[in-house]
Motif scaffolding. Sequence first.
Motif, PDB file in Angstrom:
ATOM      1  N   ILE A   1      92.765  12.345 -16.178  1.00  0.00           N
ATOM      2  CA  ILE A   1      91.610  11.508 -15.706  1.00  0.00           C
ATOM      3  C   ILE A   1      90.653  12.614 -14.866  1.00  0.00           C
ATOM      4  CG2 ILE A   1      91.444  10.007 -13.994  1.00  0.00           C
ATOM      5  CD1 ILE A   1      93.903   8.906 -14.117  1.00  0.00           C
ATOM      6  N   VAL A   2      89.563  12.235 -15.166  1.00  0.00           N
ATOM      7  CA  VAL A   2      88.377  13.063 -14.803  1.00  0.00           C
ATOM      8  C   VAL A   2      87.413  12.323 -13.741  1.00  0.00           C
ATOM      9  CG1 VAL A   2      86.378  14.601 -15.466  1.00  0.00           C
ATOM     10  CG2 VAL A   2      88.076  14.257 -17.017  1.00  0.00           C
ATOM     11  N   ILE A   3      87.179  13.005 -12.480  1.00  0.00           N
ATOM     12  CA  ILE A   3      86.803  12.021 -11.460  1.00  0.00           C
ATOM     13  C   ILE A   3      85.451  12.882 -11.094  1.00  0.00           C
ATOM     14  CG2 ILE A   3      86.812  11.624  -8.978  1.00  0.00           C
ATOM     15  CD1 ILE A   3      89.146  10.534 -10.824  1.00  0.00           C
ATOM     16  N   GLU A   4      84.250  12.015 -11.104  1.00  0.00           N
ATOM     17  CA  GLU A   4      83.086  12.474 -11.074  1.00  0.00           C
ATOM     18  C   GLU A   4      82.189  11.631 -10.304  1.00  0.00           C
ATOM     19  OE1 GLU A   4      79.611  14.063 -11.293  1.00  0.00           O
ATOM     20  OE2 GLU A   4      81.164  15.489 -12.147  1.00  0.00           O
ATOM     21  N   GLN A   5      81.296  12.198  -9.159  1.00  0.00           N
ATOM     22  CA  GLN A   5      80.291  11.563  -8.533  1.00  0.00           C
ATOM     23  C   GLN A   5      79.397  10.689  -9.233  1.00  0.00           C
ATOM     24  OE1 GLN A   5      79.139  13.425  -4.923  1.00  0.00           O
ATOM     25  NE2 GLN A   5      81.062  14.489  -4.836  1.00  0.00           N
TER      26      GLN A   5
END
Length: 554
Positions: free
Chosen positions: A33-37
């Motif tokens: 899972i990739v978290i990005e603003q």
Amino acid sequence: MTQDLDADVLIIGAGPVGLVAALDLAARGIRTIVIEQRDYLEPPNVKCNHVASRTMESFRRLGIAAEIRSAGLPTDYPQDVAFRTSLTGREFARIPIPASGERYTATVGPDTSWNTPEPPQRINQTFLEPILARRAAATDLITLRNRTLFHTLSQDDSSVSVVVSDFDGSNEQTLRGRYLIGADGGRSNVRKQIGAKLSGDAVLQHVQSTCIRSAELYDRMTAAEPRAWGYYTFNARRLGHVYAIDGRETFLVHTYLSPEEAAEEGSVDRDAAIRAILGVDQTFAFDIVSKEDWVARRLLADRFRDRRVFLAGDATHLWVPFAGFGMNAGIADVLNLTWVLGAHLHGWADEGILDAYEAERRPITEQVSHFAMNHQRKLAKPSLPDALDDDTAAGDTARAEFGAAVRALNEPQFAAAGLNYGYVYDSSPVIAYDGERAPGYSMGEYTPSTVPGCRAPHFRLADGTSFYDLLSDAYTLVVRDGADGSALAAAAAERGIPLTLLEVDAGILPVEYRHALTLVRQDQHVVWRGDGADAATAADLGELLRGARVHAVV
């Protein structure tokens, strides 16, 4: 994966480093899972302009090299670096670098003879990052969580938990994975939360960067000279760099400030500085697309890991961004990390293999940071000849002499064979050293070698196939002229270590392959070599390769 985990690996940050991590882990069957603003496909700042050969070799393995090669500048646009009195002024030197459409056939230029299946590629991050993001979005094992804030992390003996929310702070939730990669940039929240500290040289240079758009700018340039990807400009008013972004109308202009100018905020007129670099007057119109003021630094984290949490890219190192060293080093970081994570998560490697990441990458990033800093200092304030822009015999002489000097100084950063191929992992817990010292390297030069820790020299088989295309996901044993590699194969099979045997005629192998057996990892580094191995040696080596034993195998 344990049922109550949301992913095998959580990744904070969807820049090139985080996205490459996700793509490589997915290629290994590992869910992320990739978290990005930022929004999905929201353009990044116009910054890195170069994908190094070593990175392109990895993109080839991931199946995206051709797409990257065809993006950005037109395929017939020269990727040269030109040295001029201004962008529209006199040219006095040039480093020839082929257009992307000629990259595999060109013979003129300092990097065209490199022994690699994938030469470098000049492409701005605004074109590169969307390619990576689209690939990630189309990959089942990757979940992109854009417009999502990462708040805190915690970890125990078996997992890492992160608290995230929507960008506006709503819908807070907790996600769990077995490991976490912090690829969240120079202001890394992950780095701060694990207590890692940056140290080094906090201020090397102040820079004003401005992305401009002008469809008429090429018409103002010297018609006698071909277009270039990069332009270094030298005149008494202002020193600067200009990079072509799309080959049509968009350019990135770097204005370098003196310490006195940097000390007095607002003392430099951005518009006037840009015009001095471009060599145009106030009547010439251009649009400002974006602007950013930044400080060149040389900073390195004191550690790259806290138990199940790892740092990569700008979260671990910040330095002068000449020639894309920062992004390319970050991608090298994370591909080193995903290799060992994949080995452990697939169960054939002990948790001890994870210690190799910091042991291998931290010394290399420190070396590269010094290369970049020292090169920047050489470039900082050249002594300009008085006659550099004169239309006289003295001017011709000044331009010839100064041009030769600046080309010699700059060619190593734009044809950085040493930084691509010369670095050595000389203190790894999962490499079997044999006592021979690896050759030294500089920014622009290196000596090919099979000393353990070095990049295995590239070669092609009789049918033209690249050796690197045949490397397995774990280890490949290069067997010369029917030598006996059966003991190593048996030891690997007994331990579940993926090992492929590649038999090669001695006449095809480069001279550096002096041993009958050379063991190479997927990331192209030699891990062992010898002329044979009995069962005991093979067993000992097998334990070392899976990170279960730190022992000098010879």
